[in-house]
Design an enzyme around this catalytic site. Structure first.
Site, PDB file in Angstrom:
ATOM      1  N   ASP A 119       0.847  -1.187   0.000  1.00 22.39           N
ATOM      2  CA  ASP A 119       0.000   0.000   0.000  1.00 22.39           C
ATOM      3  C   ASP A 119       0.890   1.247   0.000  1.00 22.39           C
ATOM      4  OD1 ASP A 119      -3.110   0.677   0.560  1.00 22.39           O
ATOM      5  OD2 ASP A 119      -1.880   2.053   1.736  1.00 22.39           O
ATOM      6  N   TRP A 120       0.624   2.235   0.865  1.00 25.02           N
ATOM      7  CA  TRP A 120       1.438   3.445   0.886  1.00 25.02           C
ATOM      8  C   TRP A 120       2.883   3.175   1.282  1.00 25.02           C
ATOM      9  CZ3 TRP A 120       2.351   8.320  -0.394  1.00 25.02           C
ATOM     10  CH2 TRP A 120       1.319   9.047  -1.001  1.00 25.02           C
ATOM     11  N   TRP A 160     -12.737   4.889  -3.070  1.00 22.92           N
ATOM     12  CA  TRP A 160     -12.072   4.915  -1.756  1.00 22.92           C
ATOM     13  C   TRP A 160     -11.541   6.317  -1.445  1.00 22.92           C
ATOM     14  CZ3 TRP A 160     -10.912   4.074   2.925  1.00 22.92           C
ATOM     15  CH2 TRP A 160      -9.621   4.232   3.445  1.00 22.92           C
ATOM     16  N   ASP A 246      -7.225  -8.615  -4.098  1.00 22.35           N
ATOM     17  CA  ASP A 246      -7.153  -7.167  -3.909  1.00 22.35           C
ATOM     18  C   ASP A 246      -7.576  -6.449  -5.190  1.00 22.35           C
ATOM     19  OD1 ASP A 246      -6.682  -4.615  -3.045  1.00 22.35           O
ATOM     20  OD2 ASP A 246      -4.509  -4.736  -3.256  1.00 22.35           O
ATOM     21  N   HIS A 275      -6.583  -7.095   0.536  1.00 22.80           N
ATOM     22  CA  HIS A 275      -5.595  -6.026   0.400  1.00 22.80           C
ATOM     23  C   HIS A 275      -4.516  -6.130   1.476  1.00 22.80           C
ATOM     24  CE1 HIS A 275      -4.003  -2.167  -0.784  1.00 22.80           C
ATOM     25  NE2 HIS A 275      -4.197  -1.669   0.423  1.00 22.80           N
TER      26      HIS A 275
END
Length: 298
Positions: A119-120, A160, A246, A275
């Site tokens: 993710d980030w 999102w 995901d 995810h």
């Protein structure tokens, strides 16, 4: 910049999180990180994403330290035990990069790093590795990417992003639960809520989706393009360990495998989960990291 610090009592008796807290003073903010395993071993840097914190890696850390590795797992600013600026405008992609660089390079002075990111954690970690390639020896990406704004974002991500910015409520534990293949326990949900006593602590979590480059002229786009030029010539080991469930990052593994030379010939995996694959397949994820490192040193 107004900054909040989550009271320590919020983090008492968290399940499967027996780790010692470490802190780095970065000027305006204090950043928390875990430092587990032998201090003389090459570090494995585990970077979380949105809206989680280092608790996400609690089941992976013992697997990696058990193999003799040192694990560094920070809480990004705005998350976990790290300080939390209270305004969404206090956060930018570059400011997150500056905070992370200050911890990893200025404070800890890490080198010979194996990056593990999702993710980030990928948006920050891949940039950091590309901007300081001499400090990294390998990269493992699970459900992550380094976007430049030159490609169309998935519809699921656009929805999102709008939710994070405009929803009157931002239920962190429910978001984690939806993004996980299994059902989180009540205690685990409480742990993910722990950093956020009330809405004033959630500016960083709400800000992250809007900081993802969505257009070619985004403030972060050019720096990410430059990072891709480095990754396009990256010959050190590069492993993808994406999950099979995901909708946001699906296909990103194949894209990176096709563009990054170091991905050629690696034992890329598709793990079971959503995810947050660290919740669904933590041991398999960690063993993939151990296997990659063993292949470099064996």
């Amino acid at each position: 910049m107004d900054v909040l610090r989550t009271p320590e009592e919020r983090f008492r008796d968290l399940p499967d999180y027996p780790f010692e807290a470490h802190y780095a003073d970065l000027g305006d903010v204090r950043m928390h990180y875990l430092d587990e395993g032998p201090t003389d071993a090459s570090p494995v840097l585990m970077l979380h994403g949105e809206p989680s914190w280092s608790y996400l890696y609690r089941h992976m850390i013992p697997v990696c330290t058990g193999a003799g590795h040192r694990v560094i797992a920070p809480d990004l600013i705005g998350f976990g035990k790290s300080d939390k600026p209270t305004c969404i405008e206090d956060y930018s992609y570059q400011r997150h990069m500056d905070w992370l660089r200050a911890l990893i390079i200025d404070h800890l002075d890490l080198s010979d790093i194996t990056l593990v990111c999702q993710d980030w954690g990928s948006l920050l970690g891949l940039r950091l590795a590309a901007e300081h390639p001499d400090r990294f020896r390998a990269i493992v990406v699970g459900n992550g990417m380094l976007p430049t704004g030159d490609q169309t974002a998935p519809a699921a991500f656009k929805a999102w992003r709008a939710f994070a910015l405009y929803s009157p409520v931002f239920p962190v534990s429910a978001i984690l639960n939806v993004g996980t293949g299994r059902t989180l326990s009540r205690a685990e949900k409480k742990a993910y809520e722990a950093p956020f006593p009330n809405r004033h602590y959630k500016a960083g979590a709400r800000a992250f989706p809007k900081l993802v480059p969505m257009t070619p002229d985004d403030p972060a786009s050019e720096a990410n393009r430059q990072a891709w030029k480095v990754l396009a010539e990256w010959e050190k080991p590069f492993l993808t360990t994406f999950s099979n469930g995901d909708p946001i990052t699906r296909g990103g593994d194949r894209y990176m495998q096709s563009r990054i030379p170091g991905a050629q010939g690696q034992p890329h995996l598709t793990l079971r989960g959503g995810h947050f694959l660290q919740e669904d397949s933590p041991v398999a994820f960690a063993e993939a990291v151990n296997g990659l490192i063993a292949g470099m040193t064996g």
